[in-house]
Design an enzyme around this catalytic site. Structure first.
Site, PDB file in Angstrom:
ATOM      1  N   ASP A 102       0.843  -1.195   0.000  1.00 30.46           N
ATOM      2  CA  ASP A 102       0.000   0.000   0.000  1.00 30.46           C
ATOM      3  C   ASP A 102       0.881   1.249   0.000  1.00 30.46           C
ATOM      4  O   ASP A 102       1.723   1.407   0.880  1.00 30.46           O
ATOM      5  CB  ASP A 102      -0.884  -0.032   1.255  1.00 30.46           C
ATOM      6  CG  ASP A 102      -1.686   1.244   1.423  1.00 30.46           C
ATOM      7  OD1 ASP A 102      -1.955   1.928   0.412  1.00 30.46           O
ATOM      8  OD2 ASP A 102      -2.051   1.557   2.584  1.00 30.46           O
ATOM      9  N   GLU A 112      -7.944 -22.043 -14.606  1.00 29.93           N
ATOM     10  CA  GLU A 112      -8.232 -22.599 -13.284  1.00 29.93           C
ATOM     11  C   GLU A 112      -9.229 -23.731 -13.509  1.00 29.93           C
ATOM     12  O   GLU A 112     -10.372 -23.490 -13.871  1.00 29.93           O
ATOM     13  CB  GLU A 112      -8.834 -21.528 -12.377  1.00 29.93           C
ATOM     14  CG  GLU A 112      -8.928 -22.008 -10.949  1.00 29.93           C
ATOM     15  CD  GLU A 112      -9.958 -21.242 -10.138  1.00 29.93           C
ATOM     16  OE1 GLU A 112      -9.849 -21.260  -8.914  1.00 29.93           O
ATOM     17  OE2 GLU A 112     -10.875 -20.641 -10.718  1.00 29.93           O
ATOM     18  N   ASP A 163      -4.161   3.899   2.687  1.00 31.98           N
ATOM     19  CA  ASP A 163      -5.575   3.557   2.912  1.00 31.98           C
ATOM     20  C   ASP A 163      -5.751   2.110   3.382  1.00 31.98           C
ATOM     21  O   ASP A 163      -6.883   1.638   3.536  1.00 31.98           O
ATOM     22  CB  ASP A 163      -6.428   3.839   1.661  1.00 31.98           C
ATOM     23  CG  ASP A 163      -6.052   2.937   0.490  1.00 31.98           C
ATOM     24  OD1 ASP A 163      -5.069   2.168   0.614  1.00 31.98           O
ATOM     25  OD2 ASP A 163      -6.733   3.009  -0.549  1.00 31.98           O
ATOM     26  N   ASN A 181      -0.504   4.556  -0.386  1.00 34.24           N
ATOM     27  CA  ASN A 181      -1.168   5.820  -0.009  1.00 34.24           C
ATOM     28  C   ASN A 181      -1.853   5.763   1.356  1.00 34.24           C
ATOM     29  O   ASN A 181      -2.649   6.630   1.687  1.00 34.24           O
ATOM     30  CB  ASN A 181      -2.162   6.256  -1.092  1.00 34.24           C
ATOM     31  CG  ASN A 181      -3.303   5.266  -1.228  1.00 34.24           C
ATOM     32  OD1 ASN A 181      -3.262   4.192  -0.641  1.00 34.24           O
ATOM     33  ND2 ASN A 181      -4.317   5.634  -1.977  1.00 34.24           N
ATOM     34  N   ASP A 224      -1.919  -1.376  -3.729  1.00 36.50           N
ATOM     35  CA  ASP A 224      -2.278  -0.667  -4.966  1.00 36.50           C
ATOM     36  C   ASP A 224      -1.239  -0.932  -6.057  1.00 36.50           C
ATOM     37  O   ASP A 224      -0.185  -1.522  -5.805  1.00 36.50           O
ATOM     38  CB  ASP A 224      -2.450   0.839  -4.695  1.00 36.50           C
ATOM     39  CG  ASP A 224      -1.408   1.373  -3.728  1.00 36.50           C
ATOM     40  OD1 ASP A 224      -0.212   1.212  -4.038  1.00 36.50           O
ATOM     41  OD2 ASP A 224      -1.774   1.916  -2.656  1.00 36.50           O
ATOM     42  N   ASP A 257     -10.237 -17.581 -14.687  1.00 37.12           N
ATOM     43  CA  ASP A 257     -10.989 -17.967 -13.501  1.00 37.12           C
ATOM     44  C   ASP A 257     -12.068 -19.007 -13.835  1.00 37.12           C
ATOM     45  O   ASP A 257     -12.868 -18.783 -14.759  1.00 37.12           O
ATOM     46  CB  ASP A 257     -11.653 -16.700 -12.929  1.00 37.12           C
ATOM     47  CG  ASP A 257     -12.209 -16.897 -11.538  1.00 37.12           C
ATOM     48  OD1 ASP A 257     -11.401 -17.027 -10.611  1.00 37.12           O
ATOM     49  OD2 ASP A 257     -13.447 -16.913 -11.388  1.00 37.12           O
TER      50      ASP A 257
HETATM   51  C1  NOJ Z   1     -11.781 -18.713  -8.215  1.00 39.24           C
HETATM   52  C2  NOJ Z   1     -11.002 -17.609  -7.612  1.00 39.24           C
HETATM   53  O1  NOJ Z   1      -9.666 -17.979  -7.511  1.00 39.24           O
HETATM   54  C3  NOJ Z   1     -11.652 -17.307  -6.279  1.00 39.24           C
HETATM   55  O2  NOJ Z   1     -10.883 -16.451  -5.494  1.00 39.24           O
HETATM   56  C4  NOJ Z   1     -13.008 -16.765  -6.552  1.00 39.24           C
HETATM   57  O3  NOJ Z   1     -13.696 -16.593  -5.331  1.00 39.24           O
HETATM   58  C5  NOJ Z   1     -13.824 -17.689  -7.447  1.00 39.24           C
HETATM   59  N1  NOJ Z   1     -13.068 -18.258  -8.521  1.00 39.24           N
HETATM   60  C6  NOJ Z   1     -14.978 -16.946  -8.047  1.00 39.24           C
HETATM   61  O4  NOJ Z   1     -14.507 -16.034  -8.996  1.00 39.24           O
HETATM   62 CA    CA Z   2      -3.567   1.930  -1.202  1.00 34.64          CA
END
Ligand code: NOJ
Ligand code: CA
Length: 579
Positions: free
Chosen positions: A46, A278, A50, A48, A54, A224
């Site tokens: 991070d 994945e 918060d 900044n 980032d 994903d």
């Molecule tokens: C797999 C991702 O790695 C995980 O973090 C996410 O919650 C689910 N797919 C849904 O996108």
């Molecule tokens: Ca930040």
């Protein structure tokens, strides 16, 4: 690599000096030789104050990653998102999440990576979007909205959901929407409606988005839950035996390969990319359908058989070394001649590698983390290293449910504990070991407050062990986990046999030692890893003899003499030998 050159290298923790490389084998590709480092931006750095990592924070640490030996960075989602699932719920695929910075910050980060010869792959999350995505905002308005068909809408059945599909984050995978009285499908949270890939407009939107980022200069995608994009015809109820593991049904839609081949034809084949899917719910037998290069789909997938070896949902089970080896052997076979694999021991969805497969007690943490690193970086497959594992970061000492942030935990707590099905203490005792939040605590950069991650209040607590386990101290210490990773990457880069060579498990039933060879042409390497706290004398099978030590994880007490046919392995010793 001549054995004599190796023997000149100092014995302990040495990576041998650059020597001419063997010819690159046919089928070689940059993404097979690369080491990938996963950045979970929220928890990385991070700048900044918060409390949220980032993009500028990533840019600031590129030299650290370059020195480590990273070739490719996989960035978990950096897109505009209401963060129901930390960015895996995307509101705008072409905008940077405000908390992470701006598009200018992204462009600068990418330019700085390129300057250092590093590539970037980004997360393609297109099984679902956020319910706040403009497409869904429109889609839910009425049955005849032009975007209605971007998502999967059905009438209810018998006063309830259209079928019995469960969501991974608790409850039904269907949500009734007031505007039209129909239900929409969401395999994950209610705020993550599944996109309708049957609609060619959806597919074209996805391909356009991919081109947008590729044209900016990214080098590919981690995709994903990509096998879930094709839904089952008819969406019938799951039989009882499939309810606990719906992923095996969700990943088997009839059109998934057609879609991936189309994506490849339309987009990927026109750029120099790397892709990794994945592959939750994909069996060993099915894996080559995704990764056989002749089919033109993906380069590689993440198999879950290692990280989920000891899991039944949120429950932790015991595991034995022969099971782990069997999974490696199986995965290697699925790669076959025409495919390629990944090698990983953790990510943002799994506990920390050293707590999971090693020994995270103070005495054994560092050496076992190095042993696991040796295993991960000497498999036949592209290694994916998760942020902080290069320091041997551990699971977090969670106490009560209030310590967790994860949307998955909230859903499970509701389904199992609040419903009275599972006592709270029982659930929590497993969760401490299995929770995704273990891996999501902030990076431990230094011994400064909050591990140097932020000057503000971190979004998720920093592991209190940051005073002992942090990057600053390990970069200074040649014997650290960090430097062992660095040396391993160097050795791997200089040793084609460790990248491309055939993998052979020499002793699959041995419960203490993982012993395998990697062979390419006349080069043969042996990896021995002692998975126990005891000294184990290991006799080499098949008349094998050691020619030289390539790299040890610091546990070995004395050099092995050339010609040795047995090794006295110290606790958690992991050594690469040349045969
Ligand atoms: C797999 C991702 O790695 C995980 O973090 C996410 O919650 C689910 N797919 C849904 O996108
Ligand atoms: Ca930040």
């Amino acid at each position: 690599m001549a054995a004599v050159a190796l023997s000149l290298a100092p014995f302990y923790g040495s990576a041998y000096a650059a020597t001419p490389q063997a010819p690159i084998p046919p089928g070689a590709a940059w993404w097979k030789e690369a080491v990938v480092y996963q950045v979970y931006p929220r928890s990385f750095n991070d700048t900044n104050g918060d409390g949220i990592g980032d993009l500028n924070g990533i840019t600031a640490k590129l030299d650290y990653l370059k020195t480590l030996g990273v070739d490719v960075i996989w960035l978990s989602p950096h897109f505009d998102s209401p963060n129901a699932d930390n960015g895996y719920d995307i509101r705008d695929y072409r905008k940077v999440m405000a908390e992470f910075g701006s598009m200018d910050d992204f462009d600068r980060m990418l330019a700085e990576m390129k300057k250092r010869g590093m590539r970037l792959i980004i997360d393609l999350v297109v099984n679902h979007s956020s319910d706040e995505h403009q497409w869904f905002v429109e889609s839910r308005k009425s049955k005849d909205n032009p975007y209605r068909d971007y998502y999967i809408w059905r009438d209810g059945k018998d006063g309830g959901a259209p079928n019995n599909y469960p969501s991974f984050f608790g409850g039904s995978a269907w949500e009734k929407d007031e505007a039209t009285g129909q239900y929409y499908l969401h395999y994950f949270a209610r705020k993550q409606p599944d996109l309708n890939w049957e609609n060619p407009k959806v597919r074209n939107e996805v391909y356009d988005t991919m081109r947008f980022w590729l044209d900016k200069g990214v080098s590919g995608f981690r995709m994903d839950v990509i096998p879930f994009i094709s839904k089952q015809n008819g969406l019938s109820d799951l039989p009882a035996d499939k309810l606990a593991h719906p992923e095996f049904v969700y990943a088997n839609g009839p059109r998934v390969h057609e879609y991936l081949q189309e994506m490849n034809r339309e987009v990927l084949s026109r750029y120099d990319t790397m892709t990794v899917g994945e592959a939750f719910g994909v069996t060993f037998e099915q894996a080559p359908l995704f990764t056989d290069a002749r089919r033109k789909e993906l380069n590689m997938i993440f198999h879950f058989d290692i990280v989920r070896l000891d899991r039944d949902g949120w429950r932790k089970k015991d595991w034995m070394l022969p099971q782990l080896k069997a999974a490696y052997a199986q995965i290697d076979r699925t790669g076959g001649t025409h495919g390629w694999n990944t090698s990983f021991l953790s990510n943002h969805d799994n506990p920390r590698a050293v707590s999971h497969f090693g020994d995270d007690s103070p005495e054994w943490r560092a050496v076992s983390a190095k042993a696991l690193a040796t295993m991960m970086l000497t498999q036949r497959g592209t290694p994916f290293l998760y942020q902080g594992d290069e320091l041997g970061m551990t699971n977090y000492p969670f106490r009560g449910i209030e310590d967790y942030n994860d949307v998955e935990v909230k859903g499970q707590w509701h389904d199992f504990v609040e419903s009275g099905k599972v006592p709270a203490e029982e659930y929590l005792s497993h969760l401490r070991q299995t929770s995704r939040d273990n891996a999501r605590t902030p990076m431990q950069w230094s011994a400064a407050p909050n591990g140097g991650f932020t000057s503000g209040k971190p979004w998720l607590a920093v592991n209190p062990n940051y005073t002992r386990i942090n990057a600053a101290s390990q970069v200074e210490d040649a014997g650290s986990v960090y430097h062992h990773y660095r040396r391993l990457m160097e050795v791997r880069r200089q040793t084609p046999a460790l990248i491309h060579g055939e993998f052979r498990d020499l002793d699959p039933a041995n419960p203490k030692v993982f012993a395998y060879t990697r062979t390419l042409d006349d080069k043969r390497y042996l990896v021995l890893i002692n998975f126990t706290r005891e000294t184990v004398v290991y006799g080499l099978p098949e008349g094998l003899k050691i020619a030289a030590t390539v790299l040890d994880n610091g546990a070995a007490q004395q050099p092995v003499q050339p010609g040795a046919a047995s090794v006295s392995l110290q606790p958690w010793q992991a050594t690469i030998y040349e045969l």
